[in-house]
Write a protein that holds these residues in place. Structure first.
Motif, short mmCIF file in Angstrom:
data_model
loop_
_atom_site.label_atom_id
_atom_site.label_comp_id
_atom_site.label_asym_id
_atom_site.label_seq_id
_atom_site.Cartn_x
_atom_site.Cartn_y
_atom_site.Cartn_z
N ARG A 138 5.11 1.43 -6.51
CA ARG A 138 4.88 1.49 -5.06
C ARG A 138 3.95 2.63 -4.70
N ARG A 139 4.08 3.77 -5.40
CA ARG A 139 3.20 4.91 -5.12
C ARG A 139 1.75 4.58 -5.44
N LEU A 140 1.54 3.84 -6.52
CA LEU A 140 0.17 3.54 -6.95
C LEU A 140 -0.34 2.20 -6.44
N GLU A 141 0.44 1.52 -5.64
CA GLU A 141 0.04 0.19 -5.18
C GLU A 141 -1.29 0.21 -4.40
N PRO A 142 -1.56 1.20 -3.53
CA PRO A 142 -2.87 1.21 -2.85
C PRO A 142 -4.04 1.25 -3.82
N MET A 143 -3.92 2.05 -4.88
CA MET A 143 -4.98 2.13 -5.89
C MET A 143 -5.14 0.79 -6.60
N LEU A 144 -4.03 0.12 -6.91
CA LEU A 144 -4.09 -1.17 -7.57
C LEU A 144 -4.73 -2.22 -6.66
N ASN A 145 -4.31 -2.22 -5.39
CA ASN A 145 -4.86 -3.19 -4.44
C ASN A 145 -6.37 -3.01 -4.27
N GLU A 146 -6.82 -1.76 -4.26
CA GLU A 146 -8.25 -1.50 -4.11
C GLU A 146 -9.04 -2.08 -5.27
N ALA A 147 -8.42 -2.11 -6.44
CA ALA A 147 -9.08 -2.67 -7.63
C ALA A 147 -8.89 -4.18 -7.75
N GLY A 148 -8.17 -4.77 -6.80
CA GLY A 148 -7.97 -6.22 -6.82
C GLY A 148 -6.72 -6.67 -7.52
N ALA A 149 -5.80 -5.74 -7.85
CA ALA A 149 -4.53 -6.08 -8.50
C ALA A 149 -3.41 -6.03 -7.47
N PRO A 168 -12.48 -7.90 -12.99
CA PRO A 168 -11.28 -7.80 -13.83
C PRO A 168 -11.22 -6.54 -14.68
N VAL A 169 -12.38 -6.02 -15.08
CA VAL A 169 -12.39 -4.80 -15.89
C VAL A 169 -11.84 -3.62 -15.11
N LEU A 170 -12.30 -3.46 -13.86
CA LEU A 170 -11.77 -2.39 -13.02
C LEU A 170 -10.29 -2.58 -12.74
N ALA A 171 -9.87 -3.83 -12.56
CA ALA A 171 -8.45 -4.10 -12.31
C ALA A 171 -7.61 -3.70 -13.52
N ARG A 172 -8.08 -4.03 -14.72
CA ARG A 172 -7.34 -3.64 -15.92
C ARG A 172 -7.30 -2.14 -16.09
N GLU A 173 -8.37 -1.44 -15.69
CA GLU A 173 -8.37 0.01 -15.78
C GLU A 173 -7.34 0.61 -14.82
N ALA A 174 -7.24 0.02 -13.62
CA ALA A 174 -6.25 0.51 -12.66
C ALA A 174 -4.84 0.27 -13.17
N ILE A 175 -4.62 -0.89 -13.77
CA ILE A 175 -3.30 -1.19 -14.34
C ILE A 175 -2.99 -0.23 -15.49
N ALA A 176 -4.01 0.09 -16.29
CA ALA A 176 -3.83 1.04 -17.38
C ALA A 176 -3.40 2.40 -16.86
N GLU A 177 -3.95 2.82 -15.71
CA GLU A 177 -3.54 4.09 -15.11
C GLU A 177 -2.08 4.04 -14.70
N LEU A 178 -1.66 2.91 -14.14
CA LEU A 178 -0.25 2.74 -13.79
C LEU A 178 0.62 2.87 -15.02
#
Length: 277
Positions: A138-149, A168-178
């Motif tokens: 939930r804390r990182l959801e804004p960052m994920l949404n910005e990347a399309g996740a 999709p590459v940026l989305a996977r990078e955001a998920i990796a940060e999570l």
């Protein structure tokens, strides 16, 4: 910044490998070939439990997951089978989410990759264990949404979708940060444009099929699925089982047979009805 992006890219690459079995052979026999058809005919004489994944198996993959439905023809064939045999839908979705998408009433529905039984509810230990990760997501959801996740909390599992991500590459990078802060007892499993967050040791689809065959009093079973979370069923299949993977070139798989595409499910169900004693 470059170093950070390189770290995230490496993490994303490691995520892409999660859930892939090592050394498994790809299924080389088509289920609708002569050998597969003969296997279906033999199996149906033993009054098996019939198990089916939902997305990509009974229903085609769609861009918007909320639009997924079983076609009227496949629903009618499944209803006819359910009147003769136990039929189970075993899905990564929640039970309440999938039930209205079926168009027929199966004997049993298992949700959350095996951790939710429609009659018993979700595994309470699993739901409790996910609490820490749920707050983190939930804390990182804004960052994920910005990347399309997007984050889908299903109670007994959490799914991070990026099917609609522009990049999709940026989305996977955001998920990796999570994923950099995974609490103890939690693991990730990659699927088709989704990363599933699961509790280690939680019941999986293989556990569900084993439990259902015992519950419905049969050693014979059929199961078909299309993704990595179906592999536990293929790996645990008994000698009296027939298993199939939708898509022969998707990945290495322990399934005995393959279907070229989801549309072939209609023919499989027709063969099953014709082979019933």
């Amino acid at each position: 910044m470059a170093a950070a992006r390189a770290h995230h890219a490496a993490r994303a690459a490691s995520l892409a490998r999660v859930g892939r079995g090592g050394g498994a052979m790809m299924p080389v026999r088509p289920l609708l070939g002569p050998e597969g058809r003969a296997a279906i005919e033999r199996l149906m004489r033993n009054r098996p439990l019939l198990g089916f994944d939902f997305d990509g198996t009974l229903a085609p993959i769609v861009m918007h997951p909320d639009e997924a439905r079983i076609s009227p023809v496949i629903a009618r064939l499944l209803q006819q089978l359910t009147e003769r045999l136990p039929v189970a839908v075993i899905t990564g979705r929640q039970v309440l989410d999938v039930r209205h998408r079926l168009g027929f009433k199966p004997t049993h529905i298992i949700g959350n990759h095996g951790a939710e039984d429609e009659f018993l509810g979700p595994d309470p230990r699993v739901v409790e264990t996910l609490k820490t990760f749920r707050r983190h997501a939930r804390r990182l959801e804004p960052m994920l949404n910005e990347a399309g996740a997007t984050v889908e909390d299903k109670g007994a599992s959490i799914a991070i979708h990026y099917r609609l991500a522009p990049n999709p590459v940026l989305a996977r990078e955001a998920i990796a940060e999570l994923m950099n802060e995974m609490p103890p007892g939690i693991e990730a499993e990659t699927g088709k444009r989704v990363v599933n967050i699961l509790v280690k040791g939680a019941p999986d689809k293989g556990d569900a099929m084993a439990r259902l065959t015992t519950h419905y009093g049969t050693d014979a079973a059929f199961y078909v699925g299309d993704d990595t979370n179906d592999e536990p069923v293929f790996q645990r299949a008994g000698s009296d089982w027939v298993t199939a993977r939708v898509g022969p070139r998707l990945d290495h798989s322990h399934a005995s047979y393959y279907l070229q595409e989801q549309a072939e499910m209609e023919t499989v169900l027709q063969l099953m009805l014709e082979a019933l004693p």
